[in-house]
Scaffold this active site. Sequence first.
Site, PDB file in Angstrom:
ATOM      1  N   ASN A 256      72.795 -22.648 -12.214  1.00 49.07           N
ATOM      2  CA  ASN A 256      73.312 -21.383 -11.673  1.00 49.07           C
ATOM      3  C   ASN A 256      73.262 -20.433 -13.076  1.00 49.07           C
ATOM      4  O   ASN A 256      73.024 -20.959 -14.143  1.00 49.07           O
ATOM      5  CB  ASN A 256      74.802 -21.662 -11.299  1.00 49.07           C
ATOM      6  CG  ASN A 256      74.665 -22.673  -9.955  1.00 49.07           C
ATOM      7  OD1 ASN A 256      74.537 -22.095  -9.013  1.00 49.07           O
ATOM      8  ND2 ASN A 256      74.750 -23.881 -10.391  1.00 49.07           N
TER       9      ASN A 256
ATOM     10  N   CYS B  74      70.368 -28.543  -7.148  1.00 50.15           N
ATOM     11  CA  CYS B  74      70.688 -29.118  -5.840  1.00 50.15           C
ATOM     12  C   CYS B  74      69.997 -30.331  -5.481  1.00 50.15           C
ATOM     13  O   CYS B  74      68.796 -30.462  -5.756  1.00 50.15           O
ATOM     14  CB  CYS B  74      70.373 -27.919  -4.631  1.00 50.15           C
ATOM     15  SG  CYS B  74      70.471 -28.697  -2.813  1.00 50.15           S
TER      16      CYS B  74
ATOM     17  N   HIS C 226      74.828 -15.610  -4.709  1.00 51.45           N
ATOM     18  CA  HIS C 226      74.887 -17.061  -5.695  1.00 51.45           C
ATOM     19  C   HIS C 226      73.428 -17.013  -5.901  1.00 51.45           C
ATOM     20  O   HIS C 226      72.612 -17.526  -5.216  1.00 51.45           O
ATOM     21  CB  HIS C 226      75.206 -18.381  -4.541  1.00 51.45           C
ATOM     22  CG  HIS C 226      75.237 -19.559  -5.264  1.00 51.45           C
ATOM     23  ND1 HIS C 226      76.326 -20.295  -5.414  1.00 51.45           N
ATOM     24  CD2 HIS C 226      73.976 -20.329  -5.582  1.00 51.45           C
ATOM     25  CE1 HIS C 226      75.962 -21.559  -6.026  1.00 51.45           C
ATOM     26  NE2 HIS C 226      74.605 -21.556  -6.139  1.00 51.45           N
TER      27      HIS C 226
ATOM     28  N   ARG D  42      81.742 -28.266  -8.843  1.00 52.94           N
ATOM     29  CA  ARG D  42      81.063 -28.615  -7.865  1.00 52.94           C
ATOM     30  C   ARG D  42      79.540 -28.496  -7.760  1.00 52.94           C
ATOM     31  O   ARG D  42      78.868 -29.509  -8.077  1.00 52.94           O
ATOM     32  CB  ARG D  42      81.759 -27.946  -6.608  1.00 52.94           C
ATOM     33  CG  ARG D  42      81.392 -28.856  -5.161  1.00 52.94           C
ATOM     34  CD  ARG D  42      80.006 -28.525  -4.644  1.00 52.94           C
ATOM     35  NE  ARG D  42      79.731 -27.197  -4.169  1.00 52.94           N
ATOM     36  CZ  ARG D  42      78.459 -26.944  -3.886  1.00 52.94           C
ATOM     37  NH1 ARG D  42      77.532 -27.739  -3.770  1.00 52.94           N
ATOM     38  NH2 ARG D  42      78.130 -25.490  -3.538  1.00 52.94           N
TER      39      ARG D  42
END
Length: 288
Positions: free
Chosen positions: A236, A227, A194, A10
Amino acid sequence: MISICEVGPRDGLQNESDVLSSDTRADLVNRLAAAGLPVVEAVSFVSAERVPQMAGAEEVVDGIERRDGTVYAGLALNEKGYDRLRDAGLDEVRYAVAATESFSERNANASVDEAVAGAEKVLARARDDGMRSTVTISVAFGCPFEGRVDPAKVVELADRLRAADEVVLADTIGVATPNHVRVMIEQTGAAGFHGHNTRNTGFANAYAALEGGATTLDSSIGGLGGCPFAPKATGNIATEDVVYMLEGDGVETGVDLDALIAISEWLESVLGRPLEGQLYRAGLFPSS
């Protein structure tokens, strides 16, 4: 044991220029689950016009080969998204609330208060449906539009979102530093972190989050991610890299590192470019 939530299918793929087929995305989820990752964020139930990389969520879910012991999660940003997620038969709903007004308007087309109200509705429905829920507070450490975020605002938001089974603090644009992360985890009581490695502090921040009391870390295979609504947001922390770091320090994750490396090698061929992660290129030490 520390729980790793794999967000590559995702949060990882949503920032890629290429739109992968539903079959390929389902294949990625299946490979990650087979590697022993306890939670896999498989899809996002958002507008395909705004995030075309996440189109066909139901088709992805249909292609998943369910494994016992794996929690399959999806992102929903409103009740319509929750309806789709529930009907698809996923195990967990993940919801995001931004810590700043500017990011909330761009990411969710809503004010922070409106986003919290939306979260409360979805959390109540998930509870009635017996579904696990997680709320992520995005841009908790810094916003691309408003700069540094007042820690008191994040603490207040975390308190307002306690109806979730788990609250996660997100360093969405990779600006946090370790002490900042540790203190914020302590002050909010957040269970998860996160992190993005935009400024090369992601792994130190993840370790600091554990020192502050976090029990869950989000990460993305190969370091994929970013993003679409945050300028300059990059990948990430890489799942295989963070697992190597933790296992080397004697922290159990229950994840198969060799399998993670193989997945990153496969993903490199699928995407046609080197990934941001480093372990899959350097290999294990000692070599297995």
